[in-house]
Design an enzyme around this catalytic site. Structure first.
Site, mmCIF file in Angstrom:
data_model
loop_
_atom_site.group_PDB
_atom_site.id
_atom_site.type_symbol
_atom_site.label_atom_id
_atom_site.label_comp_id
_atom_site.label_asym_id
_atom_site.label_seq_id
_atom_site.Cartn_x
_atom_site.Cartn_y
_atom_site.Cartn_z
ATOM 1 N N HIS A 1 5.751 -0.385 -8.545
ATOM 2 C CA HIS A 1 5.404 0.734 -7.753
ATOM 3 C C HIS A 1 6.494 1.193 -8.311
ATOM 4 O O HIS A 1 7.762 0.946 -8.246
ATOM 5 C CB HIS A 1 5.484 0.118 -6.176
ATOM 6 C CG HIS A 1 4.702 0.869 -5.721
ATOM 7 N ND1 HIS A 1 3.883 2.447 -5.718
ATOM 8 C CD2 HIS A 1 4.171 1.203 -3.874
ATOM 9 C CE1 HIS A 1 3.428 3.986 -4.864
ATOM 10 N NE2 HIS A 1 3.687 2.786 -3.810
ATOM 11 N N SER B 1 -6.177 -0.823 1.375
ATOM 12 C CA SER B 1 -4.615 0.376 1.515
ATOM 13 C C SER B 1 -4.486 0.212 3.128
ATOM 14 O O SER B 1 -4.794 0.516 3.754
ATOM 15 C CB SER B 1 -5.280 1.796 1.059
ATOM 16 O OG SER B 1 -3.900 2.520 1.093
ATOM 17 N N GLY B 2 -3.497 -0.619 2.786
ATOM 18 C CA GLY B 2 -2.268 -0.828 4.052
ATOM 19 C C GLY B 2 -2.136 0.432 4.846
ATOM 20 O O GLY B 2 -2.561 0.586 5.981
ATOM 21 N N LEU B 3 -1.925 1.254 4.068
ATOM 22 C CA LEU B 3 -1.787 2.404 5.209
ATOM 23 C C LEU B 3 -2.601 3.266 5.280
ATOM 24 O O LEU B 3 -2.913 3.858 6.708
ATOM 25 C CB LEU B 3 -0.801 3.808 3.967
ATOM 26 C CG LEU B 3 -1.030 5.164 4.388
ATOM 27 C CD1 LEU B 3 0.205 5.449 5.995
ATOM 28 C CD2 LEU B 3 -0.325 5.733 2.747
ATOM 29 N N GLU C 1 3.463 -7.882 -1.927
ATOM 30 C CA GLU C 1 4.840 -6.616 -2.356
ATOM 31 C C GLU C 1 5.698 -7.518 -2.080
ATOM 32 O O GLU C 1 6.202 -8.329 -0.914
ATOM 33 C CB GLU C 1 4.886 -4.868 -1.793
ATOM 34 C CG GLU C 1 4.827 -5.812 0.064
ATOM 35 C CD GLU C 1 4.373 -4.254 0.459
ATOM 36 O OE1 GLU C 1 3.662 -3.496 0.371
ATOM 37 O OE2 GLU C 1 5.324 -3.002 0.327
ATOM 38 N N ASP D 1 1.839 1.547 9.461
ATOM 39 C CA ASP D 1 1.857 1.344 8.048
ATOM 40 C C ASP D 1 3.105 0.146 8.323
ATOM 41 O O ASP D 1 3.615 -0.023 7.555
ATOM 42 C CB ASP D 1 1.656 1.694 6.862
ATOM 43 C CG ASP D 1 1.402 1.083 5.579
ATOM 44 O OD1 ASP D 1 1.313 -0.518 5.681
ATOM 45 O OD2 ASP D 1 2.110 1.911 4.667
ATOM 46 N N ASP E 1 0.314 -6.091 1.974
ATOM 47 C CA ASP E 1 1.692 -6.201 2.786
ATOM 48 C C ASP E 1 2.398 -6.953 2.232
ATOM 49 O O ASP E 1 2.141 -7.432 1.200
ATOM 50 C CB ASP E 1 1.932 -5.930 3.690
ATOM 51 C CG ASP E 1 1.293 -4.361 4.059
ATOM 52 O OD1 ASP E 1 0.889 -3.938 3.856
ATOM 53 O OD2 ASP E 1 0.628 -4.131 5.375
ATOM 54 N N ASN F 1 5.995 1.450 4.734
ATOM 55 C CA ASN F 1 4.968 2.304 3.673
ATOM 56 C C ASN F 1 6.996 2.307 2.473
ATOM 57 O O ASN F 1 7.827 3.435 3.179
ATOM 58 C CB ASN F 1 5.305 3.535 4.521
ATOM 59 C CG ASN F 1 3.455 4.107 2.612
ATOM 60 O OD1 ASN F 1 4.564 4.635 2.299
ATOM 61 N ND2 ASN F 1 2.467 2.840 2.477
ATOM 62 N N SER F 2 5.841 2.541 1.263
ATOM 63 C CA SER F 2 7.177 2.583 0.526
ATOM 64 C C SER F 2 7.534 3.154 0.461
ATOM 65 O O SER F 2 8.902 4.468 -0.211
ATOM 66 C CB SER F 2 6.767 1.785 -1.208
ATOM 67 O OG SER F 2 6.521 0.232 -1.186
ATOM 68 N N ASP G 1 -4.238 -4.798 0.151
ATOM 69 C CA ASP G 1 -3.392 -4.869 0.212
ATOM 70 C C ASP G 1 -2.922 -5.784 0.961
ATOM 71 O O ASP G 1 -3.186 -5.143 2.233
ATOM 72 C CB ASP G 1 -2.881 -3.255 0.808
ATOM 73 C CG ASP G 1 -1.768 -2.746 0.506
ATOM 74 O OD1 ASP G 1 -0.954 -3.954 0.914
ATOM 75 O OD2 ASP G 1 -1.399 -1.526 0.815
ATOM 76 N N LYS H 1 7.465 -4.814 7.127
ATOM 77 C CA LYS H 1 7.222 -3.981 6.202
ATOM 78 C C LYS H 1 7.135 -2.905 6.490
ATOM 79 O O LYS H 1 6.608 -2.204 7.562
ATOM 80 C CB LYS H 1 6.336 -4.107 4.379
ATOM 81 C CG LYS H 1 5.123 -4.348 4.762
ATOM 82 C CD LYS H 1 4.250 -2.922 5.759
ATOM 83 C CE LYS H 1 4.514 -1.678 4.545
ATOM 84 N NZ LYS H 1 3.218 -1.605 3.605
ATOM 85 N N ARG I 1 2.745 -7.231 -6.690
ATOM 86 C CA ARG I 1 3.940 -6.036 -6.079
ATOM 87 C C ARG I 1 5.522 -6.149 -6.256
ATOM 88 O O ARG I 1 6.061 -6.935 -5.230
ATOM 89 C CB ARG I 1 3.212 -4.753 -5.165
ATOM 90 C CG ARG I 1 4.048 -3.936 -4.554
ATOM 91 C CD ARG I 1 3.026 -3.481 -3.864
ATOM 92 N NE ARG I 1 4.064 -2.115 -3.188
ATOM 93 C CZ ARG I 1 3.316 -1.256 -1.868
ATOM 94 N NH1 ARG I 1 2.154 -0.876 -1.875
ATOM 95 N NH2 ARG I 1 4.430 -0.650 -1.473
HETATM 96 C C1 SPV Z 1 -1.405 1.210 0.599
HETATM 97 O O1 SPV Z 1 -2.079 2.124 -0.101
HETATM 98 O O2 SPV Z 1 -1.200 0.893 1.359
HETATM 99 C C2 SPV Z 1 -0.037 0.582 -0.966
HETATM 100 C C3 SPV Z 1 0.414 1.546 -1.701
HETATM 101 O O3 SPV Z 1 0.294 0.256 -0.280
HETATM 102 S S1 SPV Z 1 2.194 1.965 -0.379
HETATM 103 O O4 SPV Z 1 1.494 4.300 -0.019
HETATM 104 O O5 SPV Z 1 2.039 3.859 -1.906
HETATM 105 O O6 SPV Z 1 2.930 2.325 -0.579
HETATM 106 MG MG MG Z 2 0.883 -0.832 1.488
#
Ligand code: SPV
Ligand code: MG
Length: 520
Positions: free
Chosen positions: A167, A23-25, A91, A35, A64, A99-100, A62, A97, A136
């Site tokens: 997502h 996970s990027g986060l 994505e 992130d 990004d 975070n979504s 991930d 980027k 994504r």
């Molecule tokens: C991550 O886990 O970094 C994701 C999922 O990209 S989210 O945080 O929901 O965007």
């Molecule tokens: Mg991410």
């Protein structure tokens, strides 16, 4: 399951997950940055390399937005393949980027054609046909709706994406399920139910979802736990009440694979027999014959030359290079306070129940082991010679056994084959039996209280110790080391004999203790 370093990856694998989400986060949070591509992609690569090295299940990184344009994407795919990462998810947003879940509906989306070109570049850069590229789609996050989501998914699938990650930041799965209904499994669909986490997993199965990603839960679990423990230690200025709430240090070592390294050391390091031998020192008995000297301590703790007998023994073992030292305590065990050794408690204090004591620590009898007594002082070459021996069983004897007989003290005498005095220098001498009767006609020496076992010998002894108590010519509770050695011989094993004259002393009387102080 999300993971963000080698440790969390291992924990997720051990929990039984089939694949990991880099996970990027979580990766960025664990590095202490946002992130927002604050960590460079090569820094992320280093972390996922640790995750990959420490696990055997597939990792989907991930990626990004691909960390740049199509050209960066090509390099990324090659670098990930070389680190044994199973795939990357990119994505359709813009670099750098966000975070979504941070004002997602204000985030700009990538141009469809530009993003499709990035996917094609990634697909064509692959050298491993099993490497997967997941596209994504952020159309729902940005608030652009189902038609845009379908258009994008179609374009990315067309460009060669192996799967679509759709997502959504809604509290319910309605929009992603709507997408799945229209998509009709044209390629696998992956979801991230972080926001719609109350959805039953069977509902994902019913909608034909190929996989869901639990995207940040190990990170969030560890944050809460670390905050609690940090606050508690700060407030209480003590570790007492946290100790039981955290993983044992041994668990840390296990997760790090410490056992494997120890085994590898045995295989690859030059054998230093002393370092690989552990000693068990039997120090359970009082030693009544020492009178008031042993009222408050076992005889192993009686002082000779300014320090306890046991301290002399431990020092000599260390000088011989044997550092894994284990003491079996019994009588007045609280008085046995030598530093740097492991303690085990005999189930029956104060008696010569040596076999019983060994039975209670049978699991520890593995590898190369020397068992000796807590009241025998000796020169350091004695354990060295025994540790160096490759024999499954070996003992050291004193040829000057008449001295003990003349003093009429209790001793274990040995009958050997052949007689060590007349044997030629190169002849192997083996033990026939131990006897306690000093008038036995075939005595060749006195057993000095050392039994060395090879790893195989230790395994044999562990098996013998499992036999019923009466296998030792009388109740197990009374069986001593002599009975055990005779039992080993009776079971058909050779016990190799090394001999010397003097160089040891058995402190089983106050007199011997005084003689011992001269000895040192
Ligand atoms: C991550 O886990 O970094 C994701 C999922 O990209 S989210 O945080 O929901 O965007
Ligand atoms: Mg991410």
């Amino acid at each position: 399951m999300e993971a963000h370093n080698g440790l969390s990856a291992k924990i997720a694998e051990e929990a039984g997950f089939e694949a990991l989400w880099g996970s990027g986060l979580s990766l960025s949070a664990a590095l202490g940055v946002r992130d927002n591509n604050e960590a460079t992609w090569t820094q992320i690569l280093e972390v996922v390399e640790f995750m990959s090295d420490n696990t055997s299940i597939p990792i989907l990184l991930d990626g990004d937005t691909g960390f740049g344009d199509f050209n960066t994407m090509r390099r990324l795919v090659r670098k990930l393949e070389s680190r044994n990462i199973a795939g990357v998810c990119i994505e359709d947003k813009l670099f750098p980027k966000t975070n979504s879940f941070i004002r997602g509906n204000t985030q700009p989306l990538a141009d469809i054609d530009e993003f499709a070109g990035k996917i094609r570049a990634g697909v064509e850069a692959k050298s491993d046909p099993d490497f997967v590229i997941v596209a994504r789609v952020e159309a729902f996050i940005a608030g652009w709706g189902l038609d845009e989501a379908l258009r994008r998914a179609e374009a990315y699938h067309e460009a060669g994406a192996d799967a679509i990650l759709m997502h959504s930041a809604r509290r319910d799965p309605s929009e992603v399920f709507e997408f799945a209904r229209h998509w009709q499994q044209r390629c696998p669909v992956i979801l991230v139910p972080t926001k719609y986490y109350t959805t039953p997993t069977d509902a994902f199965r019913e909608h034909g979802i190929a996989a869901v990603i639990w995207a940040n839960h190990l990170l969030r679990g560890s944050i809460e736990k670390m905050q609690q423990i940090a606050a508690q230690i700060k407030t209480e200025e003590s570790l007492t009440s946290v100790e039981d709430r955290i993983a044992a240090v041994g668990e840390v070592f296990r997760l790090q694979g410490a056992t494997e390294l120890a085994e590898a050391e045995r295989r690859y390091l030059p054998a230093k027999s002393a370092e690989q031998t552990k000693a068990f020192i039997l120090a359970a008995v009082r030693g009544e014959e020492m009178g008031e000297l042993t009222e408050d301590r076992p005889k192993a703790m009686v002082e000779v030359g300014g320090k306890p007998i046991l301290q002399h023994i431990v020092d000599t073992y260390r000088q011989a290079g044997i550092r894994d030292l284990n003491v079996i305590r019994g009588y007045k065990k609280e008085a046995v306070t030598v530093d740097g050794v492991n303690y085990f408690d005999s189930p029956d204090d104060g008696r010569r129940a040596e076999v019983l004591a060994l039975t209670s620590i049978a699991d520890e009898l593995e590898g190369s082991v020397i068992v000796s007594y807590g009241d025998v002082l000796f020169r350091r070459f004695i354990p060295r010679v025994l540790a160096d021996s490759a024999a499954d069983f070996a003992v050291m004897i004193d040829l000057n056994w008449q001295a003990s007989r003349n003093r009429n003290r209790y001793a274990d005498y040995v009958v050997c084959r052949p007689d060590p005095v007349s044997a030629s220098f190169y002849q192997e001498i083996t033990l026939e039996k131990l006897v306690t009767d000093p008038s036995h006609p075939d005595i060749h020496g006195e057993w000095m209280g050392f039994l060395k076992m090879s790893p195989k010998g230790s395994a044999i002894v562990r098996e013998l110790l499992e036999e019923p108590g009466d296998a030792f010519d009388g109740p197990l509770k009374q069986a001593d080391m002599g009975a055990l050695i005779n039992k080993i011989i009776a079971a058909g094993h050779d016990v190799k004999v090394f001999h010397t004259t003097g160089n040891w002393i058995d402190c089983d009387s106050a007199l011997d203790a005084i003689a011992g102080s001269q000895f040192q």
